[in-house]
Design a protein around this motif. Structure first.
Motif, PDB file in Angstrom:
ATOM      1  N   TRP A  17       0.867  -1.176   0.000  1.00 50.44           N
ATOM      2  CA  TRP A  17       0.000   0.000   0.000  1.00 50.44           C
ATOM      3  C   TRP A  17       0.903   1.225   0.000  1.00 50.44           C
ATOM      4  O   TRP A  17       1.791   1.351   0.838  1.00 50.44           O
ATOM      5  CB  TRP A  17      -0.901  -0.031   1.230  1.00 50.44           C
ATOM      6  N   SER A  18       0.671   2.129  -0.950  1.00 44.12           N
ATOM      7  CA  SER A  18       1.514   3.326  -1.081  1.00 44.12           C
ATOM      8  C   SER A  18       0.642   4.564  -1.097  1.00 44.12           C
ATOM      9  O   SER A  18      -0.540   4.513  -1.434  1.00 44.12           O
ATOM     10  CB  SER A  18       2.327   3.258  -2.380  1.00 44.12           C
ATOM     11  N   ASP A  19       1.265   5.694  -0.765  1.00 49.29           N
ATOM     12  CA  ASP A  19       0.538   6.964  -0.826  1.00 49.29           C
ATOM     13  C   ASP A  19       0.643   7.533  -2.233  1.00 49.29           C
ATOM     14  O   ASP A  19       1.175   6.901  -3.148  1.00 49.29           O
ATOM     15  CB  ASP A  19       1.060   7.939   0.229  1.00 49.29           C
ATOM     16  N   ALA A  20       0.139   8.755  -2.423  1.00 51.88           N
ATOM     17  CA  ALA A  20       0.116   9.366  -3.753  1.00 51.88           C
ATOM     18  C   ALA A  20       1.522   9.639  -4.279  1.00 51.88           C
ATOM     19  O   ALA A  20       1.748   9.653  -5.485  1.00 51.88           O
ATOM     20  CB  ALA A  20      -0.689  10.659  -3.714  1.00 51.88           C
ATOM     21  N   ALA A  21       2.479   9.824  -3.388  1.00 53.06           N
ATOM     22  CA  ALA A  21       3.855  10.102  -3.804  1.00 53.06           C
ATOM     23  C   ALA A  21       4.642   8.818  -4.078  1.00 53.06           C
ATOM     24  O   ALA A  21       5.785   8.883  -4.503  1.00 53.06           O
ATOM     25  CB  ALA A  21       4.561  10.916  -2.727  1.00 53.06           C
ATOM     26  N   GLY A  22       4.052   7.673  -3.815  1.00 54.36           N
ATOM     27  CA  GLY A  22       4.716   6.399  -4.071  1.00 54.36           C
ATOM     28  C   GLY A  22       5.483   5.846  -2.885  1.00 54.36           C
ATOM     29  O   GLY A  22       6.142   4.819  -3.003  1.00 54.36           O
ATOM     30  N   ARG A  23       5.398   6.516  -1.742  1.00 49.41           N
ATOM     31  CA  ARG A  23       6.073   6.007  -0.540  1.00 49.41           C
ATOM     32  C   ARG A  23       5.196   4.945   0.109  1.00 49.41           C
ATOM     33  O   ARG A  23       3.976   5.113   0.202  1.00 49.41           O
ATOM     34  CB  ARG A  23       6.329   7.150   0.432  1.00 49.41           C
ATOM     35  N   PRO A  24       5.780   3.845   0.551  1.00 49.54           N
ATOM     36  CA  PRO A  24       4.960   2.755   1.115  1.00 49.54           C
ATOM     37  C   PRO A  24       4.305   3.150   2.439  1.00 49.54           C
ATOM     38  O   PRO A  24       4.920   3.778   3.291  1.00 49.54           O
ATOM     39  CB  PRO A  24       5.955   1.615   1.309  1.00 49.54           C
ATOM     40  N   LEU A  25       3.041   2.788   2.572  1.00 47.12           N
ATOM     41  CA  LEU A  25       2.316   2.977   3.828  1.00 47.12           C
ATOM     42  C   LEU A  25       2.298   1.681   4.633  1.00 47.12           C
ATOM     43  O   LEU A  25       2.267   1.714   5.855  1.00 47.12           O
ATOM     44  CB  LEU A  25       0.874   3.409   3.553  1.00 47.12           C
ATOM     45  N   ALA A  26       2.279   0.555   3.933  1.00 47.11           N
ATOM     46  CA  ALA A  26       2.250  -0.742   4.610  1.00 47.11           C
ATOM     47  C   ALA A  26       3.049  -1.743   3.788  1.00 47.11           C
ATOM     48  O   ALA A  26       3.088  -1.676   2.561  1.00 47.11           O
ATOM     49  CB  ALA A  26       0.818  -1.226   4.790  1.00 47.11           C
ATOM     50  N   THR A  27       3.702  -2.656   4.508  1.00 46.19           N
ATOM     51  CA  THR A  27       4.438  -3.734   3.862  1.00 46.19           C
ATOM     52  C   THR A  27       3.923  -5.060   4.404  1.00 46.19           C
ATOM     53  O   THR A  27       3.319  -5.113   5.480  1.00 46.19           O
ATOM     54  CB  THR A  27       5.953  -3.626   4.139  1.00 46.19           C
TER      55      THR A  27
END
Length: 122
Positions: A17-27
């Motif tokens: 799961w990633s945010d709009a900038a492409g940084r992961p929110l969950a792994t």
């Protein structure tokens, strides 16, 4: 699980799961026979503004609940995976059977017409 917890996973974690900038929110990772989902940020609106979105519960459900496998599907959706075309049966030719039926009916009519059971006409 806490965003800063360290686990001994069987494989490196994969962002799911990633945010709009492409940084992961969950792994997610694998440990034994189970699956571990870990948030990369604390669950606070200041660190993770997606908590305030209206679709956060749906996104969290997609993350935690595995997809349901259908119990019934259309046969066309499960075509053979061999790559070959499906064998199409040719239409059955019924002309020989019709000829045999006509011959049998003709023989039966002639047999009944010439049988000795007929009596004299009045």
């Amino acid at each position: 699980m806490s965003h800063d917890a360290r686990l001994d996973l069987d494989a490196p974690p994969v962002p799911v799961w990633s945010d709009a900038a492409g940084r992961p929110l969950a792994t997610t990772g694998v440990r034994g026979r189970g699956r571990v989902v870990q948030f990369t940020r604390p669950l606070e609106p200041a660190a993770m503004p997606q908590l305030l979105d209206a679709d956060f519960p749906d996104a969290l459900e997609r993350l935690l609940v595995p997809p349901v496998t259908p119990s019934r599907v259309a046969a066309a959706d499960h075509a053979p995976l061999t790559g070959a075309r499906a064998y199409a049966l040719p239409p059955l030719d019924i002309r020989p059977w019709l000829a045999l039926l006509i011959a049998l009916l003709f023989a039966a009519e002639r047999w009944l017409a010439t049988s000795a059971r007929r009596g004299a006409a009045p």
